[in-house]
Design a protein around this motif. Structure first.
Motif, mmCIF file in Angstrom:
data_model
loop_
_atom_site.group_PDB
_atom_site.id
_atom_site.type_symbol
_atom_site.label_atom_id
_atom_site.label_comp_id
_atom_site.label_asym_id
_atom_site.label_seq_id
_atom_site.Cartn_x
_atom_site.Cartn_y
_atom_site.Cartn_z
ATOM 1 N N VAL A 285 13.149 -2.928 -5.565
ATOM 2 C CA VAL A 285 12.881 -4.114 -6.360
ATOM 3 C C VAL A 285 11.339 -3.817 -6.853
ATOM 4 O O VAL A 285 11.430 -4.138 -8.144
ATOM 5 C CB VAL A 285 12.829 -5.461 -5.661
ATOM 6 C CG1 VAL A 285 12.402 -6.364 -6.260
ATOM 7 C CG2 VAL A 285 14.236 -5.604 -4.919
ATOM 8 N N LEU A 286 10.495 -3.668 -6.098
ATOM 9 C CA LEU A 286 9.304 -3.208 -6.788
ATOM 10 C C LEU A 286 9.343 -2.369 -7.829
ATOM 11 O O LEU A 286 8.629 -2.216 -8.812
ATOM 12 C CB LEU A 286 8.214 -2.629 -5.691
ATOM 13 C CG LEU A 286 7.852 -3.932 -4.434
ATOM 14 C CD1 LEU A 286 7.195 -3.246 -3.506
ATOM 15 C CD2 LEU A 286 7.264 -5.048 -5.077
ATOM 16 N N LEU A 287 9.910 -1.175 -7.633
ATOM 17 C CA LEU A 287 10.180 0.076 -8.628
ATOM 18 C C LEU A 287 10.574 -0.501 -9.896
ATOM 19 O O LEU A 287 10.119 -0.061 -10.844
ATOM 20 C CB LEU A 287 10.688 1.241 -8.034
ATOM 21 C CG LEU A 287 10.774 2.413 -8.689
ATOM 22 C CD1 LEU A 287 9.266 2.820 -9.318
ATOM 23 C CD2 LEU A 287 11.621 3.630 -8.198
ATOM 24 N N GLN B 276 20.452 -6.141 -9.287
ATOM 25 C CA GLN B 276 20.992 -5.244 -8.276
ATOM 26 C C GLN B 276 20.327 -5.032 -6.970
ATOM 27 O O GLN B 276 20.762 -4.885 -5.817
ATOM 28 C CB GLN B 276 21.671 -3.949 -8.959
ATOM 29 C CG GLN B 276 22.561 -4.260 -10.110
ATOM 30 C CD GLN B 276 23.185 -3.170 -10.687
ATOM 31 O OE1 GLN B 276 22.656 -1.946 -10.824
ATOM 32 N NE2 GLN B 276 24.226 -3.104 -11.349
ATOM 33 N N ALA B 277 18.943 -4.575 -7.114
ATOM 34 C CA ALA B 277 18.092 -4.027 -6.053
ATOM 35 C C ALA B 277 17.782 -5.397 -5.495
ATOM 36 O O ALA B 277 17.816 -5.260 -4.082
ATOM 37 C CB ALA B 277 16.799 -3.532 -6.810
ATOM 38 N N TRP B 278 17.610 -6.579 -5.931
ATOM 39 C CA TRP B 278 17.398 -7.560 -5.360
ATOM 40 C C TRP B 278 18.643 -7.978 -4.476
ATOM 41 O O TRP B 278 18.361 -8.467 -3.313
ATOM 42 C CB TRP B 278 17.064 -9.102 -6.273
ATOM 43 C CG TRP B 278 16.915 -10.169 -5.528
ATOM 44 C CD1 TRP B 278 17.963 -11.052 -5.494
ATOM 45 C CD2 TRP B 278 15.881 -10.629 -4.938
ATOM 46 N NE1 TRP B 278 17.428 -12.449 -5.023
ATOM 47 C CE2 TRP B 278 16.232 -12.154 -4.338
ATOM 48 C CE3 TRP B 278 14.544 -10.379 -5.008
ATOM 49 C CZ2 TRP B 278 14.997 -12.752 -4.058
ATOM 50 C CZ3 TRP B 278 13.528 -10.913 -4.249
ATOM 51 C CH2 TRP B 278 13.917 -12.387 -3.741
ATOM 52 N N ARG C 252 0.832 -1.180 0.053
ATOM 53 C CA ARG C 252 0.009 -0.068 0.104
ATOM 54 C C ARG C 252 0.808 1.181 0.025
ATOM 55 O O ARG C 252 0.708 2.191 -0.742
ATOM 56 C CB ARG C 252 -0.842 0.152 1.147
ATOM 57 C CG ARG C 252 -2.156 -0.911 1.333
ATOM 58 C CD ARG C 252 -2.784 -0.801 2.368
ATOM 59 N NE ARG C 252 -4.232 -1.774 2.289
ATOM 60 C CZ ARG C 252 -4.739 -2.081 3.509
ATOM 61 N NH1 ARG C 252 -4.335 -1.559 4.639
ATOM 62 N NH2 ARG C 252 -5.723 -2.769 3.326
ATOM 63 N N GLN C 253 1.867 1.242 0.945
ATOM 64 C CA GLN C 253 2.694 2.418 0.984
ATOM 65 C C GLN C 253 3.324 2.559 -0.337
ATOM 66 O O GLN C 253 3.514 3.852 -0.958
ATOM 67 C CB GLN C 253 3.902 2.050 1.852
ATOM 68 C CG GLN C 253 4.912 3.156 2.058
ATOM 69 C CD GLN C 253 6.032 2.832 3.258
ATOM 70 O OE1 GLN C 253 5.495 2.518 4.423
ATOM 71 N NE2 GLN C 253 7.142 2.774 2.998
ATOM 72 N N CYS D 254 15.325 -2.111 4.977
ATOM 73 C CA CYS D 254 14.963 -3.291 4.301
ATOM 74 C C CYS D 254 13.777 -2.756 3.297
ATOM 75 O O CYS D 254 13.619 -3.327 2.377
ATOM 76 C CB CYS D 254 14.276 -4.376 5.336
ATOM 77 S SG CYS D 254 16.025 -5.148 5.972
ATOM 78 N N THR D 255 12.693 -1.972 3.740
ATOM 79 C CA THR D 255 11.444 -1.491 3.273
ATOM 80 C C THR D 255 12.162 -0.730 1.898
ATOM 81 O O THR D 255 11.282 -0.819 0.707
ATOM 82 C CB THR D 255 10.712 -0.782 3.848
ATOM 83 O OG1 THR D 255 10.099 -1.578 5.138
ATOM 84 C CG2 THR D 255 9.436 -0.236 3.161
ATOM 85 N N HIS D 256 13.138 0.035 2.128
ATOM 86 C CA HIS D 256 13.428 0.782 1.284
ATOM 87 C C HIS D 256 14.177 -0.023 0.008
ATOM 88 O O HIS D 256 13.895 0.497 -1.071
ATOM 89 C CB HIS D 256 14.802 1.789 1.758
ATOM 90 C CG HIS D 256 15.569 2.680 0.527
ATOM 91 N ND1 HIS D 256 14.922 3.733 -0.008
ATOM 92 C CD2 HIS D 256 16.661 2.214 0.187
ATOM 93 C CE1 HIS D 256 15.794 4.015 -0.963
ATOM 94 N NE2 HIS D 256 16.804 3.328 -0.799
#
Length: 273
Positions: free
Chosen positions: A152-154, A127-129, A95-96, A145-147
């Motif tokens: 990864v989602l982005l 790289q993000a993963w 959601r965030q 960790c959320t960042h």
């Protein structure tokens, strides 16, 4: 921190686990209760969904949206093992992310939304993963960790591949019931107890679950079996202890229900691992 606060805290953090096996094994009807991403380090994973099938290896990222039921086969690699990292994303994190990047998601692939659950990793997503796993494995603060998880989602969003993870996230009542049960698997759950904790009437809960093509009994069974599957794959706890922790008074009944659902007995799964 009381039990409720601890649960709320746990529901708001990204977590990871490692799945390993020494022998090929197949699991049918694996329910996904929390949206997750999986990357195979060694071996391959065959994924079956909606009459589709795909083979994933280290060059892929497997998307596992909450609410799906998947068929899974894990194949050991040339080194003799199957090893995969799985990272779960709580509803609050999704959601965030959508609140922050929803417009970017809508613009990323106009007129086309990816429906594949197995996508090829590009350089940025890889790289993000890797950064996310380093943060999780090193015990980095939850905010960090959320960042990295959002990164990864982005990356998936910008490449037009995030559709299955982000579409239709309306937090149905059945998912709220699932999360409630997961907070105390060994509890003797009744629909009255669940309705009380969710602040809804018992008849309302039954009716709304029926509207979502779900039932209290089936949700409870699926949650317990899914939790047992994860513990069998990620711990060395005795099977009887896992059965009790997941709400089964009889280890033999647990074994029957597990094999009926997944097509593989707990003992056979442990032998494969």
């Amino acid at each position: 921190m009381d039990a409720h606060d601890a649960l709320q805290h746990r529901e708001n953090i990204i977590e990871s686990c490692v799945i390993q096996a020494r022998h090929l094994h197949t699991l049918r009807r694996v329910p996904i209760f929390m949206t997750a991403l999986c990357r195979v380090r060694q071996g391959q994973k065959r994924l079956q969904w909606d009459e589709q099938e795909m083979l994933a290896g280290p060059q892929h990222l497997v998307l596992m949206p909450a609410g799906r039921e998947l068929g899974v086969s894990n194949f050991p690699g040339a080194q003799g093992h199957y090893i995969a990292d799985v990272v779960s994303f709580p509803v609050s994190v999704l959601r965030q992310f959508m609140a922050r990047y929803g417009e970017q998601f809508a613009r990323s692939a106009p007129g086309h939304v990816n429906t594949e659950l197995c996508v090829r990793l590009d350089k940025q997503t890889r790289q993000a993963w890797d950064q996310l796993l380093v943060a999780l494995n090193s015990g980095a603060p939850a905010a960090l960790c959320t960042h990295y998880g959002e990164a990864v989602l982005l990356c998936l969003c910008l490449s037009g591949q995030a559709g299955p993870l982000l579409m239709g996230r309306n937090d149905p009542l059945s998912e709220r019931v699932q999360r409630l049960m997961m907070s105390n698997l060994s509890k003797d759950w009744t629909i009255a107890a669940a309705a009380h904790q969710l602040n809804v009437g018992e008849s309302t809960l039954r009716r709304q679950l029926a509207n979502e093509d779900a039932s209290f009994r089936s949700i409870l069974e699926n949650v317990r079996l899914a939790a047992a599957l994860q513990r069998l794959q990620t711990s060395s706890d005795p099977i009887g202890e896992i059965a009790s922790a997941c709400g089964y008074a009889s280890p033999s009944r647990f074994a029957v229900r597990f094999k009926t659902h997944y097509g593989l007995s707990p003992r056979a799964l442990r032998a494969a691992i």
